[in-house]
Design a protein around this motif. Structure first.
Motif, PDB file in Angstrom:
ATOM      1  N   UNK A   1       0.841  -1.185   0.000  1.00 28.20           N
ATOM      2  CA  UNK A   1       0.000   0.000   0.000  1.00 28.20           C
ATOM      3  C   UNK A   1       0.879   1.239   0.000  1.00 28.20           C
ATOM      4  N   UNK A   2       0.330   2.318  -0.486  1.00 33.67           N
ATOM      5  CA  UNK A   2       1.032   3.595  -0.525  1.00 33.67           C
ATOM      6  C   UNK A   2       0.131   4.687   0.056  1.00 33.67           C
ATOM      7  N   UNK A   3       0.779   5.682   0.660  1.00 35.83           N
ATOM      8  CA  UNK A   3       0.068   6.874   1.114  1.00 35.83           C
ATOM      9  C   UNK A   3       0.448   8.003   0.169  1.00 35.83           C
ATOM     10  N   UNK A   4      -0.560   8.622  -0.404  1.00 35.43           N
ATOM     11  CA  UNK A   4      -0.351   9.752  -1.305  1.00 35.43           C
ATOM     12  C   UNK A   4      -0.784  11.006  -0.574  1.00 35.43           C
ATOM     13  N   UNK A   5       0.135  11.947  -0.447  1.00 41.82           N
ATOM     14  CA  UNK A   5      -0.184  13.258   0.121  1.00 41.82           C
ATOM     15  C   UNK A   5      -0.040  14.270  -1.002  1.00 41.82           C
ATOM     16  N   UNK A   6      -1.077  15.024  -1.238  1.00 36.09           N
ATOM     17  CA  UNK A   6      -1.060  16.025  -2.297  1.00 36.09           C
ATOM     18  C   UNK A   6      -1.409  17.381  -1.711  1.00 36.09           C
ATOM     19  N   UNK A   7      -0.605  18.373  -2.047  1.00 35.16           N
ATOM     20  CA  UNK A   7      -0.868  19.758  -1.667  1.00 35.16           C
ATOM     21  C   UNK A   7      -1.338  20.454  -2.939  1.00 35.16           C
ATOM     22  N   UNK A   8      -2.579  20.955  -2.920  1.00 36.41           N
ATOM     23  CA  UNK A   8      -3.155  21.551  -4.123  1.00 36.41           C
ATOM     24  C   UNK A   8      -3.804  22.893  -3.804  1.00 36.41           C
ATOM     25  N   UNK A   9      -4.190  23.602  -4.853  1.00 32.44           N
ATOM     26  CA  UNK A   9      -4.929  24.849  -4.681  1.00 32.44           C
ATOM     27  C   UNK A   9      -6.355  24.516  -4.248  1.00 32.44           C
ATOM     28  N   UNK A  10      -6.913  25.295  -3.318  1.00 29.85           N
ATOM     29  CA  UNK A  10      -8.243  24.970  -2.775  1.00 29.85           C
ATOM     30  C   UNK A  10      -9.350  24.874  -3.813  1.00 29.85           C
ATOM     31  N   UNK A  11      -9.328  25.700  -4.832  1.00 32.26           N
ATOM     32  CA  UNK A  11     -10.421  25.696  -5.800  1.00 32.26           C
ATOM     33  C   UNK A  11     -10.389  24.471  -6.710  1.00 32.26           C
ATOM     34  N   UNK A  12      -9.320  23.667  -6.627  1.00 33.61           N
ATOM     35  CA  UNK A  12      -9.213  22.450  -7.422  1.00 33.61           C
ATOM     36  C   UNK A  12      -9.700  21.211  -6.670  1.00 33.61           C
ATOM     37  N   UNK A  13     -10.102  21.358  -5.420  1.00 34.33           N
ATOM     38  CA  UNK A  13     -10.471  20.216  -4.587  1.00 34.33           C
ATOM     39  C   UNK A  13     -11.605  19.385  -5.191  1.00 34.33           C
ATOM     40  N   UNK A  14     -12.679  20.019  -5.625  1.00 37.53           N
ATOM     41  CA  UNK A  14     -13.816  19.274  -6.171  1.00 37.53           C
ATOM     42  C   UNK A  14     -13.432  18.488  -7.420  1.00 37.53           C
ATOM     43  N   UNK A  15     -12.613  19.080  -8.282  1.00 39.48           N
ATOM     44  CA  UNK A  15     -12.180  18.392  -9.498  1.00 39.48           C
ATOM     45  C   UNK A  15     -11.318  17.176  -9.160  1.00 39.48           C
ATOM     46  N   UNK A  16     -10.425  17.320  -8.188  1.00 39.94           N
ATOM     47  CA  UNK A  16      -9.559  16.215  -7.790  1.00 39.94           C
ATOM     48  C   UNK A  16     -10.393  15.112  -7.146  1.00 39.94           C
ATOM     49  N   UNK A  17     -11.316  15.498  -6.276  1.00 40.73           N
ATOM     50  CA  UNK A  17     -12.180  14.513  -5.617  1.00 40.73           C
ATOM     51  C   UNK A  17     -12.968  13.714  -6.653  1.00 40.73           C
ATOM     52  N   UNK A  18     -13.504  14.391  -7.629  1.00 39.49           N
ATOM     53  CA  UNK A  18     -14.268  13.729  -8.688  1.00 39.49           C
ATOM     54  C   UNK A  18     -13.376  12.801  -9.512  1.00 39.49           C
ATOM     55  N   UNK A  19     -12.160  13.226  -9.823  1.00 36.78           N
ATOM     56  CA  UNK A  19     -11.233  12.395 -10.599  1.00 36.78           C
ATOM     57  C   UNK A  19     -10.859  11.132  -9.835  1.00 36.78           C
ATOM     58  N   UNK A  20     -10.657  11.245  -8.524  1.00 38.27           N
ATOM     59  CA  UNK A  20     -10.333  10.081  -7.710  1.00 38.27           C
ATOM     60  C   UNK A  20     -11.532   9.136  -7.615  1.00 38.27           C
ATOM     61  N   UNK A  21     -12.708   9.698  -7.510  1.00 41.68           N
ATOM     62  CA  UNK A  21     -13.926   8.894  -7.453  1.00 41.68           C
ATOM     63  C   UNK A  21     -14.107   8.096  -8.752  1.00 41.68           C
ATOM     64  N   UNK A  22     -13.787   8.715  -9.888  1.00 39.04           N
ATOM     65  CA  UNK A  22     -13.945   8.062 -11.193  1.00 39.04           C
ATOM     66  C   UNK A  22     -13.032   6.850 -11.352  1.00 39.04           C
ATOM     67  N   UNK A  23     -11.851   6.863 -10.712  1.00 40.58           N
ATOM     68  CA  UNK A  23     -10.954   5.711 -10.832  1.00 40.58           C
ATOM     69  C   UNK A  23     -11.210   4.671  -9.739  1.00 40.58           C
ATOM     70  N   UNK A  24     -12.164   4.948  -8.853  1.00 41.60           N
ATOM     71  CA  UNK A  24     -12.554   3.956  -7.863  1.00 41.60           C
ATOM     72  C   UNK A  24     -12.021   4.178  -6.459  1.00 41.60           C
ATOM     73  N   UNK A  25     -11.378   5.300  -6.196  1.00 44.15           N
ATOM     74  CA  UNK A  25     -10.902   5.600  -4.839  1.00 44.15           C
ATOM     75  C   UNK A  25     -11.960   6.390  -4.096  1.00 44.15           C
TER      76      UNK A  25
END
Length: 112
Positions: A1-25
């Motif tokens: 297993x791996x832990x991924x820590x990502x530091x991103x711009x706040x306004x990109x949170x919804x897009x990232x969450x949706x992208x992760x959901x699409x791949x099954x996370x």
């Protein structure tokens, strides 16, 4: 297993969450953070006075995923969080030796 820590711009949170959901996370931890990298903040003008904003608002995402999903998760985060401008963020990947679900006592990949 791996832990991924990502530091991103706040306004990109919804897009990232949706992208992760699409791949099954599904599981993700989000923390509001402040920081700066090479851009070293910026100056703003408020009521005629100029002041420096050293720490810019960021969002820190933490995801634990199986080894076989790690690259797909990284690619999804990069694609969704990228603006092409300075300050898009960083992704850190570290190995996870064990995970324990407190409620049931499950260990390893079953606990994720």
């Amino acid at each position: 297993m791996k832990k991924i820590e990502a530091i991103i711009k706040p306004f990109k949170l919804d897009e990232v969450k949706e992208a992760l959901h699409e791949i099954g996370l599904m599981g993700i931890t989000v923390t509001e953070a402040k920081g700066f990298g090479r851009q070293k903040g910026h100056t703003e003008l408020y009521r005629g006075a100029e002041y420096i904003i050293d720490f810019l608002p960021k969002v820190k995402l933490e995801i634990v995923c199986p080894d076989d999903m790690t690259e797909r998760a990284i690619e999804a985060i990069m694609a969704a969080a990228r603006t092409g401008r300075i300050g898009d963020g960083k992704i850190f990947v570290t190995p996870v030796t064990d995970v324990i679900r407190i409620r049931t006592g499950e260990r390893g990949a079953d606990a994720v």
